[in-house]
Each structure stands twice: as structure tokens, then as C-alpha cells.
Design a protein around this motif. Structure first.
Motif, short mmCIF file in Angstrom:
data_model
loop_
_atom_site.label_atom_id
_atom_site.label_comp_id
_atom_site.label_asym_id
_atom_site.label_seq_id
_atom_site.Cartn_x
_atom_site.Cartn_y
_atom_site.Cartn_z
N VAL A 106 53.15 3.69 45.01
CA VAL A 106 53.28 4.43 46.27
C VAL A 106 52.90 5.89 46.04
N ASN A 107 52.11 6.42 46.93
CA ASN A 107 51.64 7.79 46.78
C ASN A 107 52.67 8.79 47.29
N ALA A 108 52.44 10.02 46.93
CA ALA A 108 53.40 11.08 47.25
C ALA A 108 53.23 11.59 48.67
N ASN A 109 54.31 12.14 49.18
CA ASN A 109 54.27 12.88 50.44
C ASN A 109 54.27 14.36 50.14
N LEU A 110 53.34 15.07 50.73
CA LEU A 110 53.27 16.52 50.56
C LEU A 110 53.67 17.17 51.88
N ASN A 111 54.70 17.96 51.83
CA ASN A 111 55.15 18.67 53.04
C ASN A 111 55.26 20.15 52.70
N ASN A 124 41.28 25.36 37.62
CA ASN A 124 40.46 26.48 37.15
C ASN A 124 39.00 26.09 37.28
N ALA A 125 38.15 26.71 36.50
CA ALA A 125 36.72 26.46 36.67
C ALA A 125 36.35 25.00 36.44
N THR A 126 37.09 24.34 35.56
CA THR A 126 36.74 22.96 35.22
C THR A 126 37.86 21.98 35.53
N LEU A 127 38.86 22.44 36.23
CA LEU A 127 40.04 21.61 36.49
C LEU A 127 40.41 21.69 37.96
N ARG A 128 40.62 20.54 38.56
CA ARG A 128 41.03 20.54 39.96
C ARG A 128 42.48 21.00 40.09
N ALA A 129 42.77 21.68 41.18
CA ALA A 129 44.16 22.04 41.47
C ALA A 129 44.94 20.78 41.81
N PHE A 130 44.38 19.98 42.68
CA PHE A 130 44.91 18.65 42.97
C PHE A 130 43.88 17.66 42.44
N ALA A 131 44.30 16.89 41.46
CA ALA A 131 43.36 16.06 40.71
C ALA A 131 43.09 14.74 41.43
N ILE A 132 42.12 14.79 42.36
CA ILE A 132 41.80 13.60 43.17
C ILE A 132 43.12 12.99 43.63
N PHE A 133 43.85 13.77 44.34
CA PHE A 133 45.23 13.47 44.67
C PHE A 133 45.29 12.53 45.86
N THR A 134 45.68 11.30 45.60
CA THR A 134 45.88 10.34 46.67
C THR A 134 47.28 10.49 47.21
N ALA A 135 47.38 10.77 48.49
CA ALA A 135 48.67 11.08 49.09
C ALA A 135 49.06 10.02 50.12
N ASN A 136 50.36 9.91 50.31
CA ASN A 136 50.87 9.04 51.36
C ASN A 136 50.77 9.75 52.71
N SER A 137 51.34 10.93 52.77
CA SER A 137 51.18 11.77 53.95
C SER A 137 51.01 13.21 53.48
N VAL A 138 50.31 13.98 54.28
CA VAL A 138 50.04 15.37 53.94
C VAL A 138 50.28 16.23 55.17
N VAL A 139 51.18 17.18 55.03
CA VAL A 139 51.37 18.18 56.09
C VAL A 139 51.37 19.55 55.42
N LEU A 140 50.33 20.29 55.64
CA LEU A 140 50.19 21.62 55.07
C LEU A 140 50.07 22.61 56.23
#
Lengths: 110, 723
Positions: free
Chosen positions: B183-188, B199-215
Motif C-alpha cells: 500500500v502506498n503512502a498518503n502525503l498531506n 540533488n543534481a543526481t538524486l530525486r527529492a521524491f524517488a519515483i514516489f508512488t502515492a496513495n493520495s497526495v494533497v499539497l
């Protein structure tokens, strides 16, 4: 469209007088007769527009400028390009329902 | 050497005295009782919050071993456990922080009368290590990451902060990683800041599969690519609203490179809310373009009253960040009230890039661009299952900038309609039609002012590529060198052009075409002159002669001239098979005289009859001829006959105010200069190319300087560009 000029390079400007610019780094092959442009023309507008979500372009919190909306900007420009010559009113293709010609409806009732 | 030895000694000491804590009850992070009564975590220690416990950091908290090189799991929120950083709390965790299923991490801030009470969770990796806030597939249920701040005074909201601190221990970077499977994460996130991740070679969110996203109401600053994709939950929300992205750091982490964010979904929403509104992205680099990607089936970004929405709400606004409706899932998307402003030296940059035939609706948006060879809208790749794209009320402002190529206001390789759109101020060729099979362009009810005319079949073509160019208003085309080129017109066909069986070129309005004699029109016509419209009394029109030679009949010596309408060419072959054969309606040019008339009939392989009055003064054995194709695949059809152009209108539109641009809007609204001052700006220079100009322009470029291509750098000429 095709090319007519070659881009020699770019450099930040560190000083300005009425007749001279001082660049921070050398541009290779720069010669008399070359022309130049500043890459700044829309910076002021760009910096302001991105504040609409509450942060400036450095990430500092700001009060979003309520006037800086895409709708306001486009409405202003579009209003300038409303024809006032009635000859274009409903002069479009009948197959399309006789629209006004052009992007902006003819301004009626001057 | 001594300092390194000392550091290693301290580190080994820290590791040697590391203590592992496991919660025995809910409580404060710094309370011994929470961890069994024998102490609480400090820097160098590890901890585990057990199932059902809530541990709250309400002051200054620290943990983690700062393991060098390879990050260690130094904090674990077990399934159904909760870690909360309360308002005023700061947790600095020097290691990986694992969040199991149904576990929750809260960072909370609260507004108060003073200025706010902030909660901060910081990941501080060890030397050379990359650490993750990692969601792990242990237990049941969706984990959650909640950043909860509050609205405050104007411009002083209270943000919950999630940050990465690489300076503290010499770390390499941080990322937020999804679980693998389960089960994927919920981001609120509400009133939040996420800083320093990726950074230059690293994602902040690494192909982040989410359940729900509210930003909502927050900031991503100095982060790498924020890559969020919706999981399998079609009923889960994806809301990104009032969110800023600044100082992006990605260079190569994404397959796309230089990416600010990527939002994707594999399927349409199923009863959930999906919206993207008022998302801004700012990139201060004036040399490197960044991109933001949105590819979510059926997603609407922004709102517009004109399009029928209940309000005007900005969609995406990018400064030196373009918008890509990309990915295989970028289908049936709607983009409204978007703005992209590009002001950098990256040649060929585009404001918007979409798949063609993706069912796109793009409305009430603008592109303001001044890059070399600017491409304002590009739709050059396809995805499966889409329908025609639709562009409406798209404002393209080129800011008066021409570097070495006019660029393209819109270029879409599929079926599409562009309508009610406005190109001004050297924005690029109005529409660039150029595809060998999939493009079907309908261009109607648009206005082009001080801009370049449509390029028809720039490099590829097929019969059927452009069914309609109608109801457009074309006024005072852009002039880049004072002598006219193809583009200094309303429409022109390039070398790849093929005669069209169905092409409606009619009901267009035009004024101030070069050579027309209209007040304000350029005196010098393009070479050759724009076509006259016989139906309108022979007034010079907006239509340029196609630049496609028929059957290679180019630069052939005229061997005989009987009269102004009868010529012979002994080396010609006018009666070749198929499209290589000259047909009535094709264009004949005396190259020496630079005069053009249509072909009335083909007598035989070496003789033509020209439409009266023909061309006077042709000189056999001296002049050469070229035959250019007709626009139509119907013998005898020509511009200005009863089928094509007879309903065009030549008249001054009397615009309310044709000086209006996006910059003049800004100046009128703010009483401020649109651009920045030169100091601190960048200057780019151009020299004449050693490469010969493209054939399309070869005949028409005169070797003299113009107002924008002056003989020497003069500050006075540049002032106008940053006014």
C-alpha cells in the motif's frame, strides 16, 4: 525558420556605463560588428508572476500579488487587439457561423 | 591527517556508544519513560517506535549515528506507530528514517500571536551518505506523511518544515522513497516547506508512488526532481494547490534531466478530486531551461471563466521552467490559465510541450519568450488513444526578440485546431505545419501582429496536412532585416510543400503587408513580392509564393520570349508525370526580374503560357526561370480566384491599442520596468554565421544591418530590450 546568425556566447555583466559594458568572462571570437541582447527583458514580469503561490523566486514567503494572474494579463493584451473596424464583424466563413475575423471579437459601439 | 584521525576517533566513539531505544509507551521523544526509563535518544542513537505508540518531539530532539558512506536505518516508525514533531519541535535525525505500513509521521506548526511555532524534521546524512525518509513494506495499511502548518499574517504563514541538512555531517543527500509493493503512502502537506531533498543526481521524491497526495500552500526549495505518481487507487485525491518550486537542483536524476517536478497517474480519477492549481516554478539560471511534467489522464490544471469554469485560477506559472504535458499518461488533459516566461540563452526552448493527438485542451494561457529559436508550443510525440488537440485563446508574445531563428509559435504534429489565439511581437511563425503523415491543422480565428506568418510544410508534408486557414487576421508582419523574408507575410509554403487537394484559404483579413502601400507597411516587398489578390483588385496580399520547385524546374535559362505571356525553355521539362509536372496555377518567376505570375497553361514540355498581363522585359538567353508549385492540387486554382481568397478582406482593423504586450501590461499595472537592470544581467552576442542561410531564405536576405542587427554593440539599442 532558418538561421542567419551564430550565437557566440553569453556572459554576466558586472559593470555598465553609457557606452560600455564589462563582462565577467570572455566571449570567444567576439569581434567588432557583432550584435548583442540582454537576457533580462521579461525578468521583472517573471519574478512577479511566480509569486502567485506565496513565495518569491528565492523561496522567501511573500503576499501573493492578486493582480498577477494569467487572466488579467491576457485580458489586457487581448483587449488591445480588438478590431474596431466593423467590416470584420461577422465576416468569417459561413460554414463556421460567420464569426468575427481574428482572435478577438470586433469591439462594437465605439 | 591529525584532524581526520580525530574525526574517525570521534565517529567510532559515537558508534561504539550508540544506544538503541524502543518505545514502551506513547510520550515525549526526550522523556526517558517513553523508552523504558533508562534514557532517551540523543545524537548517535537509534530508536524504534513500536506499534500503536505515538512519540512526540516537542523541543530539540536528536538521533541517528551519522553513519558515513552508507546510510543506516537509525529510526523506525513501526506499523501503526506515530512520530510527531510538534509545534516548536525540531528533530534532527542523522540516518535513514523508515516508516512502515499504517505508520504516520507528523510535522506540525501552529500560528500564534507572536509569529508562529514551527515544527521541523531534518534528515542529516553521515559523511558521503545518502539517507532516505523511507516508506517500507511492513505491516498493513497506508502510511502517512503529514506536514501541517497554518495560515498566518499576510506573507507570514506558519510552515511545517521537512529538510535535508548535508552540511551538518558532510552528507551526500536525502531522498523520500516509496515502498516497493504493498500500500502506498498518503502525503498531506498544508503550509509546508520541503528543502534540500534530492540533488543534481538524486530525486527529492524517488519515483514516489502515492496513495493520495494533497499539497497545499507550500514550498519546495532547493530540491531535486519531485516525482510523484498516483498508485492504483482511482478514488484517491491528487491535489496540488498554491505550491511554489524554487531553485531546482536536478541535473541528471530524471530521465528527462533538469526537472523540477513530475506528476503522473496511470488511470483516470474514479470519483476523486484531481486538480493542479496555482503551481509556480522559478529557475534563476539564464542558461539552463528546467521542465515541469504533468501527465495525468483527464487532469485539469487551472481554471478560466472564458472556458466556462467558475473562476479564473492560475494553473502553472513557470519562469525559465517550461510545462510538459508528458508521459504516456498525458491524455485528455486540460490546461487553463497557464503562463510560461522564458528568458534565457538556451536555444530552441519551448514554453509548452505536449503529445500530439492526446485529447489536449489548452486555453487562456500565455507564453512570453525571448530565447534563440524560440518554440512556444511543441507537440512532437504521440501517445496511444488520444484525439485531436485543441488550442484556444493562447497568447504568444516574443518580446520583440529575434536572435538567429524566428522560432515557432505552435508546432503540433497531430490533428489539431488553434483558434482565437494571438501571436505578437516576433513570437515565432504563427503555425509551423510540418509533418509527413499525422498532422491535420485547422487554423482559424487567430490574429497575428508584428509576428511571422505561417510556415506551411517546413520540412515535411502530405496532402491533407492543413485543411483550413480561415477567419484569421494578419497585420503588419514582423520584419527582421528590412528586406523581407518568408515569414514576413501571413502564410508561406516551404520547400517540402505538396499541393493540397483540400485546403481552405479564405475569409482572412489582412493589412499592412510589405509592399502593399498601406500606411505603415514596409516599403520594400519581400523577394519575390507577396501575391496580389485579383479578387480584391490586385492588392498585395498576405500570401507568399510557395518555395517548392515543380519537377526541379529551377534556375533554367529562358530560351525564348514571344511576348510577356509566352515563353520557351529548351532545357525544361514542364510535362513530367505526376506532381513533377507543371499545372495551371503554378507560379512562374523570372529570377532576374524577380517577378512572379501564375501559369495559365502548359503548351508542351518546353513552352508555357503565363496569365495576362504576364511579365514584360524578359530577356531570352539572359534570364532564368523557376516554377513554384500552386497551393492547390487543382489545375487552374490560384489565390484570389473564386475558390480561394475571394472573401478575404483588406482593411485596417483599427485595433484598440496594438502596442499592448505582456510587458506593457506589467508596466501599466506596476509602474515598473518589465526587465531587470543590465547590471547583474547577462549579455549574449551574435556574429554572422559562416554557414550559408537555408535555401528558403537565400534569395531574400540582403547583406546589410538593420535596427536589431546593428553594426556595432550600442547601449542605446539595448535599452529598448529591457525597458
Amino acid at each position: 525558420m532558418g538561421m542567419t546568425n551564430t550565437l557566440r556566447g553569453w556572459s554576466p555583466i558586472v559593470a555598465v556605463t553609457a557606452q560600455s559594458l564589462t563582462l565577467s568572462s570572455r566571449i570567444a571570437n567576439l569581434t567588432a560588428g557583432d550584435t548583442f541582447d540582454f537576457i533580462t527583458s521579461s525578468q521583472g514580469l517573471g519574478k512577479m508572476m511566480v509569486q502567485s503561490a506565496g513565495f518569491d523566486w528565492n523561496g522567501n514567503p511573500v503576499t501573493p500579488p492578486t493582480w498577477a494572474t494569467v487572466a488579467n494579463a491576457t485580458a489586457y493584451v487581448y483587449a488591445g487587439f480588438a478590431p474596431q473596424n466593423l467590416i470584420f464583424h461577422h465576416a468569417g466563413d459561413p460554414a463556421h457561423g460567420f464569426p468575427d475575423i481574428g482572435a478577438v471579437p470586433v469591439k462594437l459601439g465605439r | 591527517m591529525k584532524s581526520i584521525t580525530l574525526a574517525l576517533l570521534l565517529l567510532s566513539t559515537q558508534l561504539a556508544f550508540s544506544t538503541s531505544y524502543t518505545s514502551v509507551q506513547s510520550g515525549d521523544f526526550n522523556a526517558d519513560a517513553t523508552w523504558g526509563g533508562t534514557g532517551h535518544p540523543h545524537a548517535g542513537d537509534t530508536w524504534t517506535i513500536r506499534n500503536g505508540h505515538t512519540v512526540t518531539c516537542s523541543g530539540l530532539c536528536a538521533s541517528g549515528r551519522a553513519t558515513p558512506s552508507t546510510c543506516s536505518v537509525d529510526g523506525t516508525v513501526s506499523a501503526s506507530g506515530t512520530l510527531t514533531v510538534a509545534p516548536g519541535g525540531i528533530l534532527i535525525h542523522s540516518g535513514e528514517l523508515d516508516v512502515q505500513h499504517s505508520a504516520t509521521v507528523n510535522v506540525q506548526s501552529r500560528f500564534n500571536a507572536a509569529m508562529g511555532s514551527f515544527g521541523t524534521l531534518t534528515i542529516a546524512p553521515g559523511s558521503g551518505a545518502t539517507c532516505a525518509l523511507n516508506f517500507t513494506n511492513v505491516g498493513q495499511g497506508a502510511p502517512g506523511l503529514n506536514l501541517s502548518g497554518a495560515a498566518g499574517l499576510a506573507g507570514r504563514n506558519v510552515y511545517s518544515v521537512l529538510s535535508c541538512n548535508t552540511a551538518m555531517n558532510g552528507g551526500a543527500g536525502c531522498t523520500i522513497a516509496p515502498e516497493i509493493g504493498g500500500v502506498n503512502a498518503n502525503l498531506n502537506f498544508h503550509y509546508f516547506k520541503v528543502t534540500g531533498f534530492g540533488n543534481a543526481t538524486l530525486r527529492a521524491f524517488a519515483i514516489f508512488t502515492a496513495n493520495s497526495v494533497v499539497l497545499q500552500n507550500g514550498l519546495f526549495d532547493r530540491d531535486g526532481d519531485v516525482y510523484l505518481t498516483m498508485g492504483t487507487c482511482g478514488a484517491c485525491n491528487f491535489v496540488v494547490q498554491n505550491v511554489s518550486f524554487t531553485n531546482p537542483t536536478d541535473v541528471t536524476a530524471s530521465g528527462n534531466h533538469y526537472t523540477v517536478f513530475e506528476f503522473y497517474a496511470n488511470a483516470r480519477a474514479n470519483g476523486s478530486t484531481r486538480l493542479v492549481q496555482n503551481v509556480t516554478a522559478a529557475n534563476q539560471s539564464q542558461t539552463q531551461l528546467y521542465s515541469a511534467y504533468i501527465g495525468m489522464p483527464g487532469l485539469q490544471t487551472g481554471e478560466s471563466l472564458l472556458a466556462g469554469d467558475p473562476a479564473n485560477i492560475n494553473g502553472f506559472i513557470g519562469y525559465n521552467v517550461n510545462l510538459m504535458g508528458a508521459g504516456g499518461s498525458a491524455i485528455s488533459q486540460t490546461f487553463r490559465s497557464n503562463a510560461v516566461i522564458l528568458d534565457l540563452s538556451a536555444a530552441g526552448s519551448g514554453c509548452y510541450e505536449f503529445p500530439f493527438n492526446s485529447g489536449l485542451t489548452f486555453q487562456d494561457s500565455f507564453c512570453l519568450q525571448r530565447t534563440p529559436n524560440q518554440h512556444e508550443i511543441i507537440a512532437g510525440f504521440t501517445i496511444n488513444g488520444g484525439s485531436a488537440n485543441f488550442y484556444q485563446r493562447y497568447l504568444c508574445d516574443g518580446d520583440g526578440f529575434f536572435n538567429y531563428d524566428t522560432g515557432d509559435m505552435i508546432q503540433d504534429w497531430g490533428a489539431y485546431t488553434i483558434k482565437n489565439s494571438l501571436g505578437i511581437n516576433l513570437c515565432g511563425t504563427m503555425t509551423t505545419i510540418s509533418n509527413g503523415g499525422s498532422e491535420v491543422a485547422t487554423v482559424t480565428e487567430n490574429t497575428n501582429y508584428n509576428n511571422f506568418g505561417e510556415t506551411f510544410c517546413e520540412s515535411a508534408c502530405h496532402d491533407g496536412i492543413h485543411p483550413a486557414f480561415t477567419n484569421n487576421l494578419l497585420v503588419k508582419p514582423a520584419d527582421i532585416n528590412g528586406t523581407g523574408i518568408r515569414g514576413d507575410d501571413g502564410i508561406h509554403a516551404a520547400a517540402a510543400y505538396k499541393r493540397q487537394t483540400n485546403f481552405s484559404l479564405d475569409y482572412n483579413g489582412f493589412y499592412q503587408m510589405p509592399g502593399s502601400g498601406d500606411p505603415g507597411a514596409e516599403q520594400q516587398p519581400p523577394v519575390p513580392a507577396l501575391l496580389p489578390n485579383p479578387a480584391l483588385g490586385g492588392i498585395i496580399s498576405y500570401v507568399n509564393v510557395p518555395n517548392t520547385f515543380v519537377g526541379n524546374q529551377a534556375w533554367k535559362p529562358i530560351s525564348g520570349v514571344t511576348d510577356p505571356t509566352h515563353i520557351a525553355c529548351a532545357s525544361c521539362n514542364f510535362t513530367q508525370a505526376g506532381s513533377a509536372g507543371v499545372m495551371p496555377g503554378d507560379f512562374f518567376e523570372d529570377n532576374a526580374l524577380k517577378q512572379v505570375v501564375t501559369v495559365q497553361s502548359v503548351t508542351d514540355s518546353t513552352h508555357l503560357v503565363l496569365t495576362s498581363p504576364g511579365i514584360s522585359g524578359m530577356r531570352p538567353a539572359q534570364d532564368t526561370l523557376s516554377i513554384y508549385t500552386s497551393y492547390w492540387n487543382h489545375p487552374g486554382w490560384y489565390y484570389g480566384d473564386s475558390n480561394n481568397g475571394s472573401h478575404d478582406i483588406h482593411a485596417d482593423p483599427m485595433f484598440v491599442d496594438s502596442t499592448r504586450t505582456l510587458c506593457s501590461w506589467y508596466k501599466s499595472t506596476r509602474a515598473a520596468r518589465c526587465g531587470a537592470r543590465p547590471t547583474g544581467a547577462s549579455c549574449r552576442t551574435r556574429g554572422r554565421s559562416s554557414r550559408p542561410p537555408a535555401r528558403e531564405e537565400r534569395r531574400s536576405i540582403a547583406p546589410r544591418a538593420t535596427s536589431r542587427q546593428t553594426a556595432s554593440p550600442r547601449l542605446t539599442s539595448c535599452r529598448s530590450t529591457w525597458a
